[in-house]
Scaffold this active site. Structure first.
Site, PDB file in Angstrom:
ATOM      1  N   HIS A   6      53.620  58.925  -2.148  1.00  0.00           N
ATOM      2  CA  HIS A   6      54.774  59.299  -3.093  1.00  0.00           C
ATOM      3  C   HIS A   6      55.442  60.427  -2.708  1.00  0.00           C
ATOM      4  O   HIS A   6      56.106  60.322  -1.491  1.00  0.00           O
ATOM      5  CB  HIS A   6      53.986  60.055  -4.176  1.00  0.00           C
ATOM      6  CG  HIS A   6      54.366  60.175  -5.652  1.00  0.00           C
ATOM      7  ND1 HIS A   6      55.967  59.645  -5.714  1.00  0.00           N
ATOM      8  CD2 HIS A   6      54.169  60.842  -6.944  1.00  0.00           C
ATOM      9  CE1 HIS A   6      56.137  60.206  -6.911  1.00  0.00           C
ATOM     10  NE2 HIS A   6      55.171  60.700  -7.527  1.00  0.00           N
ATOM     11  N   HIS A  18      60.120  50.632  -1.932  1.00  0.00           N
ATOM     12  CA  HIS A  18      59.730  51.207  -3.116  1.00  0.00           C
ATOM     13  C   HIS A  18      59.460  50.430  -3.891  1.00  0.00           C
ATOM     14  O   HIS A  18      59.798  49.084  -4.125  1.00  0.00           O
ATOM     15  CB  HIS A  18      61.132  51.798  -3.872  1.00  0.00           C
ATOM     16  CG  HIS A  18      60.941  52.927  -4.835  1.00  0.00           C
ATOM     17  ND1 HIS A  18      60.983  52.724  -6.136  1.00  0.00           N
ATOM     18  CD2 HIS A  18      61.021  54.375  -4.545  1.00  0.00           C
ATOM     19  CE1 HIS A  18      60.985  53.746  -6.721  1.00  0.00           C
ATOM     20  NE2 HIS A  18      60.929  54.738  -5.778  1.00  0.00           N
ATOM     21  N   ASP A  77      63.131  59.500   0.380  1.00  0.00           N
ATOM     22  CA  ASP A  77      62.314  60.089   1.451  1.00  0.00           C
ATOM     23  C   ASP A  77      62.867  60.125   2.837  1.00  0.00           C
ATOM     24  O   ASP A  77      62.317  61.060   3.652  1.00  0.00           O
ATOM     25  CB  ASP A  77      60.847  59.975   1.375  1.00  0.00           C
ATOM     26  CG  ASP A  77      60.265  60.594   0.239  1.00  0.00           C
ATOM     27  OD1 ASP A  77      60.691  61.844  -0.093  1.00  0.00           O
ATOM     28  OD2 ASP A  77      59.555  59.941  -0.528  1.00  0.00           O
TER      29      ASP A  77
HETATM   30  N1  CMC Z   1      56.511  49.728   5.760  1.00  0.00           N
HETATM   31  C1  CMC Z   1      55.768  48.223   6.058  1.00  0.00           C
HETATM   32  N2  CMC Z   1      55.584  47.323   5.066  1.00  0.00           N
HETATM   33  C2  CMC Z   1      55.924  47.791   3.860  1.00  0.00           C
HETATM   34  C3  CMC Z   1      56.466  48.699   3.536  1.00  0.00           C
HETATM   35  C4  CMC Z   1      56.678  50.108   4.716  1.00  0.00           C
HETATM   36  N3  CMC Z   1      57.052  51.117   4.139  1.00  0.00           N
HETATM   37  N4  CMC Z   1      56.394  49.045   2.075  1.00  0.00           N
HETATM   38  C5  CMC Z   1      55.845  47.937   1.631  1.00  0.00           C
HETATM   39  N5  CMC Z   1      55.627  47.043   2.509  1.00  0.00           N
HETATM   40  C6  CMC Z   1      55.096  45.575   2.700  1.00  0.00           C
HETATM   41  C7  CMC Z   1      53.748  45.625   2.164  1.00  0.00           C
HETATM   42  O1  CMC Z   1      52.960  45.720   3.193  1.00  0.00           O
HETATM   43  C8  CMC Z   1      53.738  44.410   1.463  1.00  0.00           C
HETATM   44  O2  CMC Z   1      53.581  43.378   2.386  1.00  0.00           O
HETATM   45  P1  CMC Z   1      52.683  42.072   2.109  1.00  0.00           P
HETATM   46  O3  CMC Z   1      53.446  41.411   0.833  1.00  0.00           O
HETATM   47  O4  CMC Z   1      52.957  41.024   3.364  1.00  0.00           O
HETATM   48  O5  CMC Z   1      51.367  42.463   1.810  1.00  0.00           O
HETATM   49  C9  CMC Z   1      55.147  44.274   0.682  1.00  0.00           C
HETATM   50  O6  CMC Z   1      55.749  44.854   1.431  1.00  0.00           O
HETATM   51  C10 CMC Z   1      54.978  44.919  -0.801  1.00  0.00           C
HETATM   52  O7  CMC Z   1      54.543  46.123  -0.596  1.00  0.00           O
HETATM   53  P2  CMC Z   1      53.607  47.040  -1.708  1.00  0.00           P
HETATM   54  O8  CMC Z   1      52.813  48.161  -0.899  1.00  0.00           O
HETATM   55  O9  CMC Z   1      52.934  46.109  -2.429  1.00  0.00           O
HETATM   56  O10 CMC Z   1      54.580  47.662  -2.605  1.00  0.00           O
HETATM   57  P3  CMC Z   1      54.243  48.801  -3.785  1.00  0.00           P
HETATM   58  O11 CMC Z   1      55.297  48.593  -4.449  1.00  0.00           O
HETATM   59  O12 CMC Z   1      52.645  48.937  -4.050  1.00  0.00           O
HETATM   60  O13 CMC Z   1      54.451  50.150  -2.713  1.00  0.00           O
HETATM   61  C11 CMC Z   1      55.539  52.191  -1.475  1.00  0.00           C
HETATM   62  C12 CMC Z   1      55.571  50.879  -2.679  1.00  0.00           C
HETATM   63  C13 CMC Z   1      56.676  52.891  -1.892  1.00  0.00           C
HETATM   64  C14 CMC Z   1      54.170  52.711  -1.780  1.00  0.00           C
HETATM   65  C15 CMC Z   1      55.484  51.415  -0.226  1.00  0.00           C
HETATM   66  O14 CMC Z   1      56.783  50.614  -0.073  1.00  0.00           O
HETATM   67  C16 CMC Z   1      55.438  52.271   0.784  1.00  0.00           C
HETATM   68  O15 CMC Z   1      54.058  52.611   1.023  1.00  0.00           O
HETATM   69  N6  CMC Z   1      56.512  52.762   1.413  1.00  0.00           N
HETATM   70  C17 CMC Z   1      56.331  54.044   2.317  1.00  0.00           C
HETATM   71  C18 CMC Z   1      55.941  55.204   1.808  1.00  0.00           C
HETATM   72  C19 CMC Z   1      57.117  55.869   1.008  1.00  0.00           C
HETATM   73  O16 CMC Z   1      58.247  55.878   1.725  1.00  0.00           O
HETATM   74  N7  CMC Z   1      56.901  56.235   0.055  1.00  0.00           N
HETATM   75  C20 CMC Z   1      58.003  57.056  -0.758  1.00  0.00           C
HETATM   76  C21 CMC Z   1      58.479  56.330  -2.174  1.00  0.00           C
HETATM   77  S1  CMC Z   1      59.978  56.868  -2.766  1.00  0.00           S
HETATM   78  C22 CMC Z   1      59.679  58.531  -3.284  1.00  0.00           C
HETATM   79  C23 CMC Z   1      58.668  58.549  -4.431  1.00  0.00           C
HETATM   80  O17 CMC Z   1      58.993  57.893  -5.421  1.00  0.00           O
HETATM   81  O18 CMC Z   1      57.453  58.918  -4.354  1.00  0.00           O
END
Ligand code: CMC
Length: 423
Positions: free
Chosen positions: A263, A302, A358
């Site tokens: 987050h 995201h 971020d």
């Molecule tokens: N790098 C590589 N792969 C990713 C990433 C990433 N940053 N984000 C998502 N994926 C992949 C994930 O592995 C999954 O692949 P698969 O379908 O093959 O398993 C797919 O994309 C969907 O991801 P998810 O984890 O199910 O998506 P989510 O909605 O649960 O997670 C997130 C969203 C923001 C937690 C995630 O994109 C992430 O971990 N990003 C990196 C951390 C980050 O930058 N966080 C800040 C978010 S913006 C500020 C805020 O609102 O806090």
């Protein structure tokens, strides 16, 4: 004609009304299954609305973000953070008199009780400033017991003012304590952002005066971070508030949620990642590692945006203004190359992963000489406005109830206790 969702179960058929694109999960209870009344299973609330809200609108596919209907780019271009805080809380932009009165009220409530300063001092010098601020904010309830009177509109408003006014002081003192410097007290003559910068950076010898370009860039960053509908920390704020808690206790929970690297902690993680990559020529190798599951590309992806995060676009532009003052952050080159390669790569394209808020903010914070531990604090300070607005909306919403999700139980049942000597 009302749309309905038809479900057949156990030989019976049920028609559930669809309102505002949702069905009431409670309506599902009338559908009986072999395991009992039908419920939804939704880890991470991927597709569950927990409240009605009129504060922030996001269209993740189109990359649109609006506060109370005003597009984020217009607010970032022309408003101040306190103006936006007023908008989030009250639903309308203030007129000139309302704004002057609001600024005066907030700016004259910045002092915190001396005991809060002592409390922050009692931490080890290397304690994370986010942890210190989380505890300091939660402790405010003990100084202002009126905050527990959730049914008193004046008490609600006064304590929201105190929270928004005092959090920069607590954040700055948490930082000054980490670097072993004396606390700088608030200066009523300075605006919200300039005063915060002065409390962070002023030295004993000279009065700190922020460069107007830096000050405006910080103001923009504050506006961009002010609210983001039902994200993880706002959900934490609303969940804690739903038990009848005051705005300080609820915001303390929000700070805890924001601390997480998935987050608000992501901006700190982005810088760590860029430093580890080290040079532009190592970017392809890093991207391959991400695709093979060895690392996550921090600052990308995201839950809601499946398009370029509009905040990232504005921050990328603000980088130029700040770097004019500070000189270019050498990590920018790596970030730009990382973005270029990722946006062309099938892995990221297929999953619709774009830079989020971020990805570039940490570069600005670092150029301004903030240590990485402060990045998430710089997210939390402005987000307080959104948390307060969401807290207020939650505690005054007659449809809200204590938040208490169901579970799908997967454990044992009805086992007989075995005495320890017989196990
Ligand atoms: N790098 C590589 N792969 C990713 C990433 C990433 N940053 N984000 C998502 N994926 C992949 C994930 O592995 C999954 O692949 P698969 O379908 O093959 O398993 C797919 O994309 C969907 O991801 P998810 O984890 O199910 O998506 P989510 O909605 O649960 O997670 C997130 C969203 C923001 C937690 C995630 O994109 C992430 O971990 N990003 C990196 C951390 C980050 O930058 N966080 C800040 C978010 S913006 C500020 C805020 O609102 O806090």
């Amino acid at each position: 004609m009302t749309d309905t969702l038809s479900i057949r179960s156990g030989g019976a058929s049920f028609d559930l009304p669809i309102t505002d694109g949702t069905i009431k999960a409670n309506d599902l209870k009338q559908v009986s299954t072999a395991q009992g009344p039908l419920a939804t299973y939704d880890p991470g609330f991927m597709n569950t609305a927990a409240c009605r809200s009129a504060i922030t609108y996001i269209d993740g596919d189109a990359g649109i973000l609006e506060y109370r209907g005003y597009p984020i780019d217009q607010l970032a271009a022309s408003a101040t953070h306190l103006e936006v805080a007023y908008l989030l809380l009250k639903g309308e932009l203030p007129n000139a008199d309302q704004l002057a009165s609001w600024e005066h009220t907030v700016n004259t409530h910045r002092f915190v009780h001396e005991n809060v300063g002592n409390f922050i001092r009692s931490y080890r010098h290397d304690a994370h400033p986010m942890a210190k601020m989380m505890a300091a904010v939660a402790s405010m309830q003990t100084f202002y017991p009126s905050s527990r009177r959730l049914d008193d509109p004046e008490a609600r408003e006064m304590n929201i003012v105190r929270l928004i006014a005092k959090i920069p002081t607590m954040a700055a003192w948490s930082y000054r304590h980490s670097i072993g410097r004396h606390y700088v007290y608030p200066n009523d003559e300075l605006g919200y952002v300039d005063n915060f910068l002065a409390m962070l950076f002023q030295s004993q010898q000279r009065v700190y005066q922020a460069d107007p370009r830096v000050s405006r860039a910080m103001e923009i960053l504050f506006i961009l971070h002010a609210d983001h509908e039902q994200n993880c920390s706002t959900n934490a704020v609303r969940a804690v508030a739903s038990a009848g808690n005051d705005v300080y206790t609820s915001a303390g929970a929000g700070i805890g949620a924001l601390f997480g690297p998935l987050h608000g902690g992501a901006n700190e993680a982005v810088l760590k990642m860029l430093r580890e990559i080290g040079s532009v020529d190592r970017v392809p190798e890093f991207v391959e590692g991400v695709k093979n599951g060895k690392a996550r590309l921090m600052g990308f992806g995201h839950r809601v945006y499946k398009n370029y995060d509009p905040r990232a676009r504005i921050i990328k532009k603000a980088c130029d203004d700040v770097f004019e003052v500070t000189g270019v952050n050498p990590l920018l080159e790596i970030a730009v190359e990382l973005e270029r390669i990722a946006l062309e790569d099938e892995y990221f394209v297929k999953r619709r992963l774009y830079p989020n808020v971020d990805f570039y903010s940490g570069l600005i914070y670092e150029a301004l000489k903030f240590p990485p531990e402060m990045f998430t604090v710089l997210f939390a300070v402005p987000r307080t406005a959104g948390w307060a607005a969401q807290w207020l909306e939650g505690v005054t919403d007659p449809e809200q109830k204590i938040m208490r999700p169901k579970q799908v139980y997967t454990g044992h049942r009805e086992r007989d206790f075995v005495p320890v000597e017989a196990r």
